[in-house]
Design a protein around this motif. Structure first.
Motif, PDB file in Angstrom:
ATOM      1  N   TYR A  15       0.808  -1.219   0.000  1.00 22.81           N
ATOM      2  CA  TYR A  15       0.000   0.000   0.000  1.00 22.81           C
ATOM      3  C   TYR A  15       0.847   1.277   0.000  1.00 22.81           C
ATOM      4  O   TYR A  15       0.308   2.376  -0.007  1.00 22.81           O
ATOM      5  CB  TYR A  15      -0.951   0.007   1.201  1.00 22.81           C
ATOM      6  CG  TYR A  15      -0.307  -0.339   2.520  1.00 22.81           C
ATOM      7  CD1 TYR A  15       0.431   0.603   3.225  1.00 22.81           C
ATOM      8  CD2 TYR A  15      -0.435  -1.613   3.047  1.00 22.81           C
ATOM      9  CE1 TYR A  15       1.036   0.277   4.420  1.00 22.81           C
ATOM     10  CE2 TYR A  15       0.159  -1.946   4.250  1.00 22.81           C
ATOM     11  CZ  TYR A  15       0.893  -0.999   4.935  1.00 22.81           C
ATOM     12  OH  TYR A  15       1.492  -1.332   6.119  1.00 22.81           O
ATOM     13  N   TRP A  25      -5.791   6.976   6.562  1.00 27.01           N
ATOM     14  CA  TRP A  25      -6.235   5.723   7.155  1.00 27.01           C
ATOM     15  C   TRP A  25      -7.614   5.930   7.774  1.00 27.01           C
ATOM     16  O   TRP A  25      -7.806   6.852   8.557  1.00 27.01           O
ATOM     17  CB  TRP A  25      -5.257   5.251   8.219  1.00 27.01           C
ATOM     18  CG  TRP A  25      -3.961   4.738   7.654  1.00 27.01           C
ATOM     19  CD1 TRP A  25      -2.804   5.427   7.498  1.00 27.01           C
ATOM     20  CD2 TRP A  25      -3.716   3.418   7.146  1.00 27.01           C
ATOM     21  NE1 TRP A  25      -1.838   4.628   6.928  1.00 27.01           N
ATOM     22  CE2 TRP A  25      -2.379   3.382   6.707  1.00 27.01           C
ATOM     23  CE3 TRP A  25      -4.497   2.262   7.036  1.00 27.01           C
ATOM     24  CZ2 TRP A  25      -1.797   2.243   6.160  1.00 27.01           C
ATOM     25  CZ3 TRP A  25      -3.915   1.129   6.490  1.00 27.01           C
ATOM     26  CH2 TRP A  25      -2.582   1.117   6.061  1.00 27.01           C
ATOM     27  N   THR A  27     -11.037   4.255   9.800  1.00 30.12           N
ATOM     28  CA  THR A  27     -11.623   3.184  10.606  1.00 30.12           C
ATOM     29  C   THR A  27     -13.020   2.888  10.068  1.00 30.12           C
ATOM     30  O   THR A  27     -13.840   3.795   9.957  1.00 30.12           O
ATOM     31  CB  THR A  27     -11.710   3.594  12.084  1.00 30.12           C
ATOM     32  OG1 THR A  27     -10.389   3.858  12.579  1.00 30.12           O
ATOM     33  CG2 THR A  27     -12.355   2.503  12.915  1.00 30.12           C
ATOM     34  N   ASP A  37      -7.503  -4.203   9.980  1.00 32.21           N
ATOM     35  CA  ASP A  37      -6.813  -2.952  10.293  1.00 32.21           C
ATOM     36  C   ASP A  37      -7.654  -1.808   9.760  1.00 32.21           C
ATOM     37  O   ASP A  37      -8.719  -2.032   9.147  1.00 32.21           O
ATOM     38  CB  ASP A  37      -5.431  -2.948   9.623  1.00 32.21           C
ATOM     39  CG  ASP A  37      -4.422  -2.018  10.294  1.00 32.21           C
ATOM     40  OD1 ASP A  37      -4.849  -0.999  10.889  1.00 32.21           O
ATOM     41  OD2 ASP A  37      -3.218  -2.299  10.225  1.00 32.21           O
ATOM     42  N   GLN A  38      -7.194  -0.604   9.976  1.00 34.33           N
ATOM     43  CA  GLN A  38      -7.776   0.522   9.266  1.00 34.33           C
ATOM     44  C   GLN A  38      -7.534   0.338   7.770  1.00 34.33           C
ATOM     45  O   GLN A  38      -6.691  -0.471   7.348  1.00 34.33           O
ATOM     46  CB  GLN A  38      -7.140   1.833   9.735  1.00 34.33           C
ATOM     47  CG  GLN A  38      -7.481   2.239  11.154  1.00 34.33           C
ATOM     48  CD  GLN A  38      -6.803   3.540  11.524  1.00 34.33           C
ATOM     49  OE1 GLN A  38      -5.579   3.661  11.441  1.00 34.33           O
ATOM     50  NE2 GLN A  38      -7.595   4.525  11.928  1.00 34.33           N
ATOM     51  N   LEU A  40      -6.511   2.176   4.183  1.00 32.40           N
ATOM     52  CA  LEU A  40      -5.887   3.355   3.590  1.00 32.40           C
ATOM     53  C   LEU A  40      -6.617   3.701   2.305  1.00 32.40           C
ATOM     54  O   LEU A  40      -6.672   2.894   1.370  1.00 32.40           O
ATOM     55  CB  LEU A  40      -4.413   3.084   3.297  1.00 32.40           C
ATOM     56  CG  LEU A  40      -3.627   4.234   2.649  1.00 32.40           C
ATOM     57  CD1 LEU A  40      -3.510   5.411   3.605  1.00 32.40           C
ATOM     58  CD2 LEU A  40      -2.242   3.765   2.206  1.00 32.40           C
ATOM     59  N   ARG A  57      -1.258  -4.255  10.115  1.00 34.42           N
ATOM     60  CA  ARG A  57       0.098  -3.723  10.168  1.00 34.42           C
ATOM     61  C   ARG A  57       0.834  -4.340  11.353  1.00 34.42           C
ATOM     62  O   ARG A  57       0.315  -4.404  12.456  1.00 34.42           O
ATOM     63  CB  ARG A  57       0.051  -2.194  10.279  1.00 34.42           C
ATOM     64  CG  ARG A  57      -0.315  -1.500   8.976  1.00 34.42           C
ATOM     65  CD  ARG A  57      -0.626  -0.025   9.185  1.00 34.42           C
ATOM     66  NE  ARG A  57      -1.914   0.155   9.863  1.00 34.42           N
ATOM     67  CZ  ARG A  57      -2.426   1.341  10.193  1.00 34.42           C
ATOM     68  NH1 ARG A  57      -1.753   2.448   9.908  1.00 34.42           N
ATOM     69  NH2 ARG A  57      -3.592   1.421  10.794  1.00 34.42           N
TER      70      ARG A  57
END
Length: 295
Positions: A15, A25, A27, A37-38, A40, A57
């Motif tokens: 990414y 990023w 949520t 994860d969040q 991007l 991550r």
């Protein structure tokens, strides 16, 4: 005609794209729990992009604990239309060498500890995964990878194993010699099945890191060897993704293969018998068909 939004599910480093504008990023909450994860998000050559680190991550999720349902729901909820799965895989073929990419078009699912459907008691649906990847999107990935200088193999059968251990020698030989598989990985399923249920075009790019354990000249799989190959593959993966917006374009016509209409005749539970709670959870994934007015 809708707008293209490319979702990429991949490992660390994929990414980190040069030229990604308005990168942030985000949520994303889903009824299926938190994604890995969040996500991007940004734009590349005018096309919206969303990157989701499959293991999180820092690599915090094992293949069995990845929240596959939440990941697919989150991408669909953001407006993603086309999902590209980028993953490290072992090879069962001499000619599919470490560093090469294989555009997967078939799977054998040997996973057993994962939830494999958004649907269930209270809202039953059966989608076809006879052809689990999208030929249009797969062809774009192959073209983008070749333009980046990668050796690409069109088509391949992916053996999805549970893990986290690698194969025994006997298993490796079975998958290669008897079942005719081409690559092996731990994350392709149920991701591809869930993407089909969510009516998302899905392509799988297997980045070869090793020869599993069958190859007489390479011995058993070694994590340090995989990580070394992954570093080079991440660069190739980023270059592939950079070329996708130009190939897919900003405007998106309906999928010629029907991926975005996979639920048209899939839901069997009568409207009056559907579980309202489950239907509510399916708002992003299946709202197109479940929210239709009868008649």
């Amino acid at each position: 005609m809708s707008k293209t939004m490319i979702g990429v599910i991949g490992g660390s480093g994929v990414y980190e794209i040069d030229g990604l504008k308005d990168a942030a990023w985000q949520t994303v909450e889903t009824p299926w729990g938190a994604p890995s994860d969040q996500i991007l998000t940004g734009t590349l050559e005018g096309v919206s992009i969303a990157f989701l680190p499959r293991h999180g991550r820092g690599h915090t999720h094992s293949p069995s604990t990845i929240p596959y349902s939440a990941n697919i729901d989150a991408l669909k909820r953001l407006g993603v239309t086309d999902v590209i799965s980028v993953s490290a895989c072992g090879s069962f073929r001499h000619e599919m060498a470490p560093g090469d990419f294989v555009i997967v078009d078939q799977y054998i699912d040997r996973t057993f500890a994962r939830e494999k459907s958004f649907f269930g008691a209270g809202c039953v649906a059966h989608v076809s995964v006879a052809h689990p990847t999208c030929p249009r999107l797969s062809a774009a990935c192959a073209d983008a990878a070749r333009a980046s200088g990668v050796t690409v193999h069109d088509g391949g059968t992916y053996l999805a194993m549970e893990g986290p251990q690698f194969s025994t020698l006997a298993e490796s030989r079975l998958y290669r010699e008897v079942w005719g598989c081409d690559v092996i990985g731990m994350t392709g399923m149920p991701e591809a099945k869930l993407a089909r249920e969510a009516e998302l075009c899905y392509a799988s790019v297997a980045m070869i890191t090793d020869y599993d354990s069958w190859h007489p000249d390479h011995g058993e799989v070694d994590v340090t060897q995989i990580i070394a190959t992954l570093t080079g593959n991440a660069d190739k993966g980023r270059n592939m993704v950079r070329r996708l917006p130009a190939l897919l374009g900003t405007d998106r016509a309906p999928c010629p293969h029907g991926c975005d209409r996979a639920l048209d005749f899939a839901v069997l539970t009568a409207p009056g018998s559907r579980d309202p709670e489950l239907v509510a959870r399916l708002d992003a994934v299946a709202g197109r068909v479940l929210n239709k007015m009868p008649g």
